[in-house]
Design a protein around this motif. Structure first.
Motif, PDB file in Angstrom:
ATOM      1  N   GLU A 148       0.825  -1.203   0.000  1.00  0.00           N
ATOM      2  CA  GLU A 148       0.000   0.000   0.000  1.00  0.00           C
ATOM      3  C   GLU A 148       0.860   1.255   0.000  1.00  0.00           C
ATOM      4  OE1 GLU A 148      -3.944   0.801   2.197  1.00  0.00           O
ATOM      5  OE2 GLU A 148      -2.392   1.588   3.547  1.00  0.00           O
ATOM      6  N   ARG A 152       0.899   4.114  -2.922  1.00  0.00           N
ATOM      7  CA  ARG A 152       0.635   5.524  -2.612  1.00  0.00           C
ATOM      8  C   ARG A 152       1.765   6.417  -3.106  1.00  0.00           C
ATOM      9  NH1 ARG A 152       1.216   9.530   1.571  1.00  0.00           N
ATOM     10  NH2 ARG A 152      -0.621  10.902   1.533  1.00  0.00           N
ATOM     11  N   VAL A 155       1.321   6.908  -6.766  1.00  0.00           N
ATOM     12  CA  VAL A 155       0.239   7.854  -7.057  1.00  0.00           C
ATOM     13  C   VAL A 155       0.710   9.286  -6.815  1.00  0.00           C
ATOM     14  CG1 VAL A 155      -2.047   8.640  -6.323  1.00  0.00           C
ATOM     15  CG2 VAL A 155      -1.610   6.192  -6.646  1.00  0.00           C
ATOM     16  N   TYR A 195      -0.112  -2.544  -9.148  1.00  0.00           N
ATOM     17  CA  TYR A 195      -0.996  -2.165  -8.047  1.00  0.00           C
ATOM     18  C   TYR A 195      -1.788  -3.383  -7.562  1.00  0.00           C
ATOM     19  CZ  TYR A 195      -0.379   2.896  -9.007  1.00  0.00           C
ATOM     20  OH  TYR A 195       0.114   4.165  -9.177  1.00  0.00           O
ATOM     21  N   PHE A 236      -5.441   6.043 -10.862  1.00  0.00           N
ATOM     22  CA  PHE A 236      -5.207   6.638  -9.544  1.00  0.00           C
ATOM     23  C   PHE A 236      -6.524   6.726  -8.748  1.00  0.00           C
ATOM     24  CE2 PHE A 236      -1.179   9.237 -10.845  1.00  0.00           C
ATOM     25  CZ  PHE A 236      -0.488   8.044 -11.016  1.00  0.00           C
ATOM     26  N   ALA A 240      -7.405   4.903  -5.082  1.00  0.00           N
ATOM     27  CA  ALA A 240      -7.976   5.572  -3.904  1.00  0.00           C
ATOM     28  C   ALA A 240      -9.166   4.806  -3.345  1.00  0.00           C
ATOM     29  CB  ALA A 240      -8.385   6.999  -4.258  1.00  0.00           C
ATOM     30  N   ILE A 246      -4.915   5.597   0.604  1.00  0.00           N
ATOM     31  CA  ILE A 246      -4.817   6.521  -0.525  1.00  0.00           C
ATOM     32  C   ILE A 246      -6.130   7.275  -0.633  1.00  0.00           C
ATOM     33  CG2 ILE A 246      -4.448   6.728  -3.017  1.00  0.00           C
ATOM     34  CD1 ILE A 246      -2.887   4.100  -2.879  1.00  0.00           C
ATOM     35  N   THR A 247      -6.060   8.591  -0.676  1.00  0.00           N
ATOM     36  CA  THR A 247      -7.258   9.433  -0.671  1.00  0.00           C
ATOM     37  C   THR A 247      -7.561   9.961  -2.074  1.00  0.00           C
ATOM     38  OG1 THR A 247      -6.069  11.505  -0.287  1.00  0.00           O
ATOM     39  CG2 THR A 247      -6.636  10.171   1.656  1.00  0.00           C
ATOM     40  N   ASP A 250      -5.095  12.535  -2.931  1.00  0.00           N
ATOM     41  CA  ASP A 250      -3.839  11.967  -3.427  1.00  0.00           C
ATOM     42  C   ASP A 250      -3.943  11.682  -4.925  1.00  0.00           C
ATOM     43  OD1 ASP A 250      -2.751  11.958  -0.846  1.00  0.00           O
ATOM     44  OD2 ASP A 250      -3.357   9.875  -0.470  1.00  0.00           O
ATOM     45  N   ALA A 251      -5.059  11.071  -5.322  1.00  0.00           N
ATOM     46  CA  ALA A 251      -5.257  10.703  -6.723  1.00  0.00           C
ATOM     47  C   ALA A 251      -5.285  11.943  -7.618  1.00  0.00           C
ATOM     48  CB  ALA A 251      -6.546   9.907  -6.883  1.00  0.00           C
TER      49      ALA A 251
END
Length: 278
Positions: A148, A152, A155, A195, A236, A240, A246-247, A250-251
């Motif tokens: 993870e 992240r 991304v 991923y 991305f 998320a 991952i938010t 972030d994406a």
């Protein structure tokens, strides 16, 4: 070849007779790597299959063909299904692996049983083989990190820090658990697959240059860069949703950075010597 090999190197080839011999030799000349090499020709109309057949006498080599249709994803899937090794590396038919890289990456996976993917740096070359960038990749990736955390970082960096397939080695069991190559993605099939694999274990870093990756100006048209940017944004966004750490922010941040970098790479690759197709 008798027994089960430690490593399967699989080469999905199509219209790559010009480069395939160099690609195959880069694998077979490796020392201290117990491997099988499977070359799959995707119904090429040039001399790709003839070039592959020249290596059939090596007991480590298997040659197969796949019928036309289905795009690159079909050949990637077919040649991967034929693999028997504990570890797997997919090597495009116009790229190469560097001396010692196979044994080094096998050792990294052996020494890190929780790791499912090792990625290395790559040397970027043009259509003529001239070096464009001596070393790229591994941006922000630690020596050993959770799957993870590695996703992240990818991304946030807006790019593929793990490397093109020739620079990456995976546990075959993890690739199978992930559903194989993620063929629904056109341009991001490799990154989307990484991923998916990294949902099943950790990442380890190969600090050395593991492979060469060949580019040409035709790969970096304006229209293609825009299509790639849209697909990366979708990937991305999916990350998320898939990974708790991952938010959406972030994406979004990574997608904007990816588009900027893709445009810059296009400019660099087309202007630098060796970056244009002759």
């Amino acid at each position: 070849m008798t027994g089960t090999p430690k490593l399967s190197v699989v080469i999905p080839a199509y219209q790559q007779g010009r480069f395939l011999g160099e690609t195959i030799r880069s694998v077979l000349q490796q020392k201290d790597a117990a491997l099988e090499l499977i070359v799959s020709d995707h119904s090429s109309t040039d001399d790709t299959l003839d070039i592959a057949e020249r290596f059939r006498s090596d007991p480590r080599v298997r040659i197969m063909t796949t019928p036309a249709g289905g795009g690159a994803a079909a050949n990637w899937a077919a040649v991967t299904r034929a693999a028997r090794g504990e570890y797997i590396k997919l090597l495009p038919g116009d790229d190469t692996v560097t001396d010692g890289s196979l044994a080094r990456q096998v050792a990294l996976l052996d020494d890190n049983p929780d790791a499912v993917l090792v990625g290395g740096a790559r040397r970027i070359v043009g259509a003529t083989g001239k070096t464009i960038a001596p070393r790229r990749g591994l941006q922000g990736l630690s020596a050993h990190m959770s799957g993870e955390a590695a996703v992240r970082q990818s991304v946030l960096s807006g790019t593929n820090p793990f490397g093109e397939p020739g620079a990456v080695m995976m546990r075959r069991a993890a690739l199978e658990a992930a559903g194989g190559w993620q063929g629904e993605w056109s341009y991001a099939i490799d990154l989307a697959t990484y991923y998916a694999v990294l949902r099943h274990g950790d990442f380890v870093r190969d600090d050395a240059v593991a492979a060469t990756f060949r580019v040409s100006a035709g790969q970096w048209s304006v229209a293609l860069v825009e299509k790639q940017a849209r697909e990366i944004r979708a990937l991305f966004d999916l990350a998320a949703v898939t990974f708790d750490g991952i938010t959406p922010a972030d994406a979004s941040r990574g997608a904007k950075k990816a588009q900027r970098m893709a445009r810059l790479r296009r400019l660099i690759y087309t202007l630098m010597p060796g970056g244009r197709t002759r």
